[in-house]
Design an enzyme around this catalytic site. Structure first.
Site, mmCIF file in Angstrom:
data_model
loop_
_atom_site.group_PDB
_atom_site.id
_atom_site.type_symbol
_atom_site.label_atom_id
_atom_site.label_comp_id
_atom_site.label_asym_id
_atom_site.label_seq_id
_atom_site.Cartn_x
_atom_site.Cartn_y
_atom_site.Cartn_z
ATOM 1 N N HIS A 16 0.826 -1.207 0.000
ATOM 2 C CA HIS A 16 0.000 0.000 0.000
ATOM 3 C C HIS A 16 0.858 1.252 0.000
ATOM 4 O O HIS A 16 2.049 1.203 0.272
ATOM 5 C CB HIS A 16 -0.970 0.022 1.188
ATOM 6 C CG HIS A 16 -0.307 0.173 2.521
ATOM 7 N ND1 HIS A 16 0.000 -0.893 3.314
ATOM 8 C CD2 HIS A 16 0.090 1.263 3.209
ATOM 9 C CE1 HIS A 16 0.559 -0.484 4.427
ATOM 10 N NE2 HIS A 16 0.638 0.846 4.388
ATOM 11 N N GLU A 45 -3.437 9.959 -11.763
ATOM 12 C CA GLU A 45 -3.427 9.811 -13.207
ATOM 13 C C GLU A 45 -4.352 8.651 -13.562
ATOM 14 O O GLU A 45 -4.190 7.549 -13.030
ATOM 15 C CB GLU A 45 -2.018 9.528 -13.719
ATOM 16 C CG GLU A 45 -1.959 9.321 -15.226
ATOM 17 C CD GLU A 45 -0.560 8.981 -15.715
ATOM 18 O OE1 GLU A 45 -0.330 9.105 -16.928
ATOM 19 O OE2 GLU A 45 0.298 8.578 -14.894
#
Length: 129
Positions: free
Chosen positions: A6, A124
């Site tokens: 993570h 993005e």
């Protein structure tokens, strides 16, 4: 071999951040309240680590509501989606910020867009069939 688990980011408003990431199709995987440490951890993503999926850890430090400096070293998260334009419209309709409209990357053919979460972190969006 290791496994990417993570990325952790600190957020000033946990619910606003969760609302934003839900616009990207992510969901809450697990939550941990730590009263003694005065913080909450919420792991979000498309699937959990057991399924081989990386996650984002949203850390809310209780009472730290003024936010944080994003810094100059962090660039962005990248998320593959089947329809960048549709996700951008979902983010826009949900009140999110679009910082680059959908289109091909400069000097290339990859179809991308950029959105920003409530704390200023850039995401993005990359079109993946």
């Amino acid at each position: 071999m290791g496994t990417y688990l993570h990325t952790m980011v600190r957020v000033r408003n946990l619910e606003a951040s969760l609302d934003f990431y839900r616009l990207l199709g992510m969901h809450e995987l697990r939550r941990r309240e730590v009263p003694d440490g005065k913080y909450t951890l919420v792991f979000i993503g498309y699937g959990d680590n057991a399924a081989g999926q990386a996650e984002i850890e949203l850390t809310y430090n209780w009472g730290q509501d003024d936010g944080y400096e994003v810094g100059t070293g962090f660039g962005h998260f990248a998320v593959g989606v089947p329809d960048v334009t549709a996700v951008v419209e979902t983010v826009r309709e949900g009140g999110g910020k679009v910082t680059r409209e959908p289109g091909p990357v400069k000097f290339g053919t990859t179809f991308i867009a950029f959105v920003e979460d409530p704390d200023g972190y850039k995401i993005e969006l990359i079109q993946k069939p």
